[in-house]
Design an enzyme around this catalytic site. Structure first.
Site, PDB file in Angstrom:
ATOM      1  N   HIS A   5     -11.832  13.008  -0.020  1.00 20.18           N
ATOM      2  CA  HIS A   5     -11.908  11.635   0.480  1.00 20.18           C
ATOM      3  C   HIS A   5     -11.956  11.499   1.994  1.00 20.18           C
ATOM      4  CE1 HIS A   5     -11.437   7.339   0.467  1.00 20.18           C
ATOM      5  NE2 HIS A   5     -10.279   7.379   1.086  1.00 20.18           N
ATOM      6  N   GLU A  63      -6.725   2.306  -3.547  1.00 22.58           N
ATOM      7  CA  GLU A  63      -5.280   2.369  -3.653  1.00 22.58           C
ATOM      8  C   GLU A  63      -4.704   0.957  -3.834  1.00 22.58           C
ATOM      9  OE1 GLU A  63      -3.417   5.285  -1.155  1.00 22.58           O
ATOM     10  OE2 GLU A  63      -1.987   3.800  -0.428  1.00 22.58           O
ATOM     11  N   ARG A  81      -0.502   9.789  -0.379  1.00 20.28           N
ATOM     12  CA  ARG A  81      -1.619  10.255  -1.196  1.00 20.28           C
ATOM     13  C   ARG A  81      -1.525  11.730  -1.566  1.00 20.28           C
ATOM     14  NH1 ARG A  81      -6.644   6.996   1.662  1.00 20.28           N
ATOM     15  NH2 ARG A  81      -6.142   4.991   0.707  1.00 20.28           N
ATOM     16  N   GLN A  86      -8.075  15.241   2.990  1.00 23.23           N
ATOM     17  CA  GLN A  86      -7.377  14.419   2.003  1.00 23.23           C
ATOM     18  C   GLN A  86      -8.124  14.340   0.673  1.00 23.23           C
ATOM     19  OE1 GLN A  86      -6.681   9.883   2.496  1.00 23.23           O
ATOM     20  NE2 GLN A  86      -4.661  10.845   2.657  1.00 23.23           N
ATOM     21  N   HIS A 120      -8.087  12.006  -2.470  1.00 26.70           N
ATOM     22  CA  HIS A 120      -7.605  10.677  -2.861  1.00 26.70           C
ATOM     23  C   HIS A 120      -7.185  10.722  -4.326  1.00 26.70           C
ATOM     24  CE1 HIS A 120      -7.533   6.387  -3.722  1.00 26.70           C
ATOM     25  NE2 HIS A 120      -7.639   6.132  -2.434  1.00 26.70           N
ATOM     26  N   ARG A 162      -3.175  11.188   5.743  1.00 22.09           N
ATOM     27  CA  ARG A 162      -3.357   9.828   6.235  1.00 22.09           C
ATOM     28  C   ARG A 162      -2.817   8.827   5.222  1.00 22.09           C
ATOM     29  NH1 ARG A 162      -6.882   5.966   5.087  1.00 22.09           N
ATOM     30  NH2 ARG A 162      -8.508   7.212   4.093  1.00 22.09           N
ATOM     31  N   LEU A 174     -14.691   6.042  -5.555  1.00 22.99           N
ATOM     32  CA  LEU A 174     -13.341   5.656  -5.180  1.00 22.99           C
ATOM     33  C   LEU A 174     -12.863   4.444  -5.974  1.00 22.99           C
ATOM     34  CD1 LEU A 174     -10.984   5.939  -3.115  1.00 22.99           C
ATOM     35  CD2 LEU A 174     -12.257   4.385  -1.652  1.00 22.99           C
ATOM     36  N   PHE A 220       0.839  -1.195   0.000  1.00 27.00           N
ATOM     37  CA  PHE A 220       0.000   0.000   0.000  1.00 27.00           C
ATOM     38  C   PHE A 220       0.873   1.244   0.000  1.00 27.00           C
ATOM     39  CE2 PHE A 220      -4.471   1.303   0.869  1.00 27.00           C
ATOM     40  CZ  PHE A 220      -5.078   0.275   0.185  1.00 27.00           C
TER      41      PHE A 220
END
Lengths: 413, 562
Positions: free
Chosen positions: B340, B244, B275, B229, B231, B375, B241, B113
């Site tokens: 996001h 990721e 991100r 955030q 995304h 984050r 979405l 990730f």
């Protein structure tokens, strides 16, 4: 951008009025959803139009509804496609899902998919205008309607979910680390874990329409999530429970409606069939519904005869034997007598087309070598069992079915 | 009047975990949610949950990645707790029945990730949040004697006693419109984030910042509210979405020329930089004319083996097919950065305690702060579970300590009067709620997004303050009691406007670029002046600014490179 007409089944419980139809004109890109259309109507025209919704992306399961008669999620149905479907239905003169003059009884269950009928001839939008077929939107079936598209899922759907003891029942202390299990087993039950509890399958379920107490597709798919979970220690107890319940796994009639309706590929009917197979494998074959007998009888009959002798199937389902055509056992005779009213109704309604069909063993032969071919298919299927699970296989058109075993087919030819 | 020792508001992962943890301590628990619990937005967390559980990995490595990801604004004591307790939490979930992906030995398997130095993300296909949340809901059903569920109850305000301690909430039963004062010895806010303040957003329609606004209105401090955030991979227009996890499985980002542009921005981590870095890179490509005409760049998943896509990314195969008309296994899909996640929120300590005694916050509603300026992917589920649990335990302990006084019924009467006033507004008295919401969303997305500057933020703040005025006379069509969603939308609009105002004020205040806050007029990070949190507290004319220290334990701030 294009204009669409949404014909919405409305019910405002505080108005004192019965349910009615109302049309909304909306104006949006065809790639947007039916839910987007409803929200536009709500935002622009009437804030009292009630619909549960949240994620808009087919994850939260809030917006179960019927679009053109089919149970689905409003957010997952593209409005352009729904419009084309409505037009096709109009051209083909398919009766709309429900008559415009038909009334809901407030608080009672909305009619399911089977209660088609009526016409929309009183709708002004229909007359002559080919492009103007409205997208028909109704609340889900098999559940009481609370307001507009909002149904009471608690008294139906969730009560049934709780019926299947929906939590893991492991035995003993948990291990220090994770439970070590076959990797495929987790992928296998992930298909039923993919359920978002939207109720579309429940709404579409024909068995539940006939038997409102049927545990139903969603709850049984949930049950498989535990039965198929190697960490659960009460597999046999669960299967015994679901097989012995008169509204359990044998109440499903294989109509495939739930598979069509499910927006997440859970294929609830497949999960129910897995429960039946698991029950057989665990030796749960003594259910008072004769479900296990019925399955065994059907399989044996196809294996032996290559066709379904319905009358014999009734007899065999009550007491397995397949000894002779006209030599049923005592149990079978008792069972048959009990079935008589159903048999008579079948003759009366034309479901059993000729009286000879109700005599065990007199089922007509299929033309040519058809029965031999069915037997060959049966043997092939027995030898090449394939568990169909989208999480393992994917919906991949490149996936090639294994070639049929040619020698096997030749033998029977 | 319903009464519980601990009352949890919100039933996503943080709320359900808090309720179960409190119940385990033997206190009476109520959990209340404006939607059925399984509709909560934790569902949408696709990719997974981080934990340093593999041999060879360490919680310190996870913590360092998180600190670095936060652009050093995260509090290191809280981050350490989260990362150290993560492995135990994963095992707990596994024991409860979460169907985590297994490796060939049948043990828990991981995927890579963004922003992480090891593959430590545990997952269930790409429905991880849903799978965990449904398992927690199974546990709530199992423990129904210890935890009372109030499904489809909407909170309009927190109720304090005369000493200013939180003693309950005022709620409306959505099903019949009746108002109730719920009494409790501790209240945990777990109401999710405020994504609906922006349009488009990946967030669900229910994410209207209710908990943040309710806490703010009773005087609790908010923190890091400027940190929103974006995304990197959301569908243009609709904001859906794309996990990721797709990049974790090896998918590439391409501009319209077919270049893998991340080479220029993050040569080492490429698509798996954090991100904020990837979103800025994409936005730069788009702004400088190397994007597609629809204002996007492309995510190419065709480089991932098909079987793997079907097994591990099936949800986004469906998203591509159903919402974009694209078969992601055959062609790249157009994406752009989209709103996001709310890094900021109600300021809490590591046990979820806010500045208001008796009031706790957890999950996206809270700001502990473990995410700081940005984050990391797969840290949000972890945040909800770790701090949900810790809040539940601490709230139960508080409840056990004593009776305390009772909330005043005045709160209930005031709320009822407020609702009656909204319903009484005549048609034509003002704008529609939906119009105001739309203007708010588009304004925030235009001015307080990936790139910001003083003029833009100030303009947004001015708009928000005008909309607050307009919201006071916005009318609702529905005058009924049963499922009056129109009325609830008007209340939610008020929550959203409070959230928006706080974000604008904090974004205007932070005159540097850090994490998700990128100021084109102050493009550098400035540790000397701005290595501190911005706290906001309600004063007479809006949020009053103060500052608090960032807790640094073992990782001194350094330049961030990926």
């Amino acid at each position: 951008m294009a204009e669409y007409t949404l014909k919405v089944r409305r019910y405002q419980p505080e108005s004192g009025q019965a349910a009615y139809w109302e049309e909304f004109k909306v104006d949006l890109d065809p790639s947007l959803s039916v839910l987007d259309g409803l929200l536009q109507a709500k935002d622009r025209d009437d804030g009292s139009l009630a619909v549960r919704c949240s994620c808009r992306a087919a994850i939260c399961g809030s917006c179960g509804m019927k679009v053109n008669g089919s149970s689905t999620l409003g957010c997952k149905t593209q409005i352009g496609e729904a419009h084309e479907q409505a037009n096709r239905r109009q051209k083909e003169d398919v009766p709309p899902p429900m008559g415009a003059d038909e009334e809901y009884k407030p608080g009672s269950a909305a009619p399911g998919r089977g209660s088609n009928g009526g016409s929309i001839s009183d709708s002004p939008a229909v007359a002559g205008a080919e492009e103007a077929a409205p997208i028909v939107i109704e609340p889900m079936g098999n559940m009481p309607v609370i307001k507009d598209l909002i149904t009471d899922m608690e008294s139906t759907h969730w009560t049934k979910i709780r019926r299947v003891t929906p939590w893991l029942l492991p035995h003993g202390e948990a291990p220090e680390r994770e439970y070590v299990v076959e990797p495929e087993s987790m992928i296998d039950i992930t298909q039923s874990m993919a359920c978002i509890q939207c109720g579309a399958c429940v709404s579409s379920c024909l068995s539940m329409e006939a038997d409102p107490d049927f545990i139903g597709p969603a709850a049984l798919a949930k049950a498989y999530r535990f039965v198929g979970d190697p960490r659960d220690a009460e597999t046999k107890e669960r299967l015994h429970d679901l097989a012995h319940d008169p509204h359990g796994i044998y109440d499903c009639t294989h109509c495939f409606s739930c598979i069509d309706a499910c927006p997440k590929g859970v294929a609830p009917m497949d999960q129910i069939m897995r429960l039946r197979r698991a029950a057989a494998e665990e030796g749960v074959d003594d259910d008072p519904n004769n479900g296990a007998n019925h399955v065994t009888a059907f399989v044996r009959m196809i294996e032996k005869k290559g066709t379904n002798d319905e009358a014999l199937l009734v007899q065999e389902s009550h007491a397995l034997g397949l000894k002779g055509k006209l030599k049923p056992s005592k149990g079978a005779i008792e069972g048959l007598l009990k079935s008589l009213p159903t048999v008579l109704r079948a003759i009366k309604t034309g479901k059993a087309r000729s009286p000879s069909k109700v005599i065990p063993g007199v089922h007509p032969k299929l033309p040519g070598g058809s029965q031999d071919e069915v037997r060959a298919i049966y043997r092939h299927a027995e030898e090449h069992r394939e568990e169909f699970n989208l999480y393992i296989k994917g919906e991949d058109e490149d996936f090639v079915e294994p070639e049929p075993d040619e020698t096997d087919m030749e033998e029977t030819a | 009047m319903p009464k519980h020792d601990v009352l949890v508001i919100g039933a996503g992962l943080a709320g359900q975990r808090a309720a179960l943890a409190a119940a385990e301590q033997g206190v009476s628990v109520g959990i209340l949610s404006k939607v059925h619990p399984v509709r909560s937005h934790s569902n949408a967390a696709q990719g997974g949950i981080n934990a340093a559980l593999n041999p060879g990995d360490s919680w310190e490595s996870h913590a360092f990645d998180t600190v670095k990801g936060s652009d050093y604004l995260g509090d290191q004591d809280a981050i350490s707790i989260m990362c150290e307790e993560a492995p135990e939490e994963i095992l707990h979930l596994e024991h409860l029945g979460v169907t985590f992906h297994r490796n060939e030995e049948g043990r828990l398997g991981t995927r890579a990730f963004g922003g992480a130095s090891a593959a430590r993300t545990y997952y269930v296909a790409d429905i991880t949040g849903q799978a965990i949340m449904h398992v927690l809901y199974e546990q709530l059903m199992k423990h129904s004697e210890q935890v009372a569920r109030y499904e489809e109850w909407f909170c309009t305000a927190l109720a304090l006693d005369e000493e200013g301690e939180c003693r309950g909430v005022v709620t409306r039963n959505v099903a019949d419109g009746s108002m109730e004062l719920f009494e409790a010895k501790a209240v945990i806010l777990a109401c999710g984030g405020n994504g609906q303040v922006w349009k488009p957003t990946t967030n669900a329609l229910i994410c209207t910042g209710d908990g943040i606004a309710m806490a703010y209105r009773v005087g609790a401090k908010l923190m890091d509210m400027e940190m929103i955030q974006y995304h990197p991979t959301t569908l243009a227009g609709k904001g859906f979405l794309i996990t990721e996890g797709a990049r974790g499985e090896g998918a590439h980002l391409l501009n319209a020329k077919g270049e893998r542009f991340m080479e220029r921005y993050a040569p080492n981590k490429m698509e798996l930089a954090s991100r904020d870095v990837v979103s800025r890179a994409e936005q730069t490509e788009i702004d400088e004319g190397r994007g597609f005409p629809d204002g996007t760049v492309a995510l190419d998943i065709t480089v991932v083996p098909k079987k793997r896509v079907h097994e591990a990314l099936r949800e986004i195969v469906l998203v591509g097919r159903d919402f974009a008309g694209v078969d992601i296994t055959r062609e790249p899909i157009h994406i752009k950065p989209g709103n996001h996640y709310t890094m900021g929120g109600v300021k809490t300590d590591v046990d979820g305690r806010t500045d208001v005694p008796g009031l706790y916050a957890a999950g996206e509603t809270a700001c502990v702060s473990v995410h700081g300026g940005n984050r990391l992917g797969a840290n949000s589920l972890l945040d909800t579970l770790i701090f949900g649990r810790r809040s539940g335990v601490d709230a139960a302990a508080r409840a056990k300590r004593g009776e305390g006084s009772r909330p005043s019924r005045e709160a209930l009467e005031a709320e009822q009067a407020q609702i009656d006033a909204i319903a009484a507004r005549e048609k034509g008295s003002g704008r529609r709620v939906s119009e105001i919401k739309l203007e708010l969303g588009t304004t925030m997305d235009a001015k307080v997004a990936v790139f910001r500057d003083e003029a833009g933020i100030a303009e947004a703040l001015e708009t928000v303050r005008r909309l607050k005025q307009e919201a006071e006379s916005a009318y609702v069509d529905d005058k009924g009691r049963i499922f009056n969603q129109d009325l609830l939308a008007a209340i939610e609009l008020g929550y959203m406007l409070d959230n928006a105002e706080c974000t604008c004020v904090a974004a205007l205040e932070r005159k540097e670029s850090r994490g998700a806050q990128y100021r084109t007029d102050f493009p550098e990070r400035n540790d000397e002046e701005w290595l501190k949190h911005i706290d906001l507290q309600l004063a007479d004319d809006g949020p009053e600014i103060s500052y608090s220290e960032v807790t640094i334990t073992q990782w001194e701030p350094e330049e961030r490179r990926y």
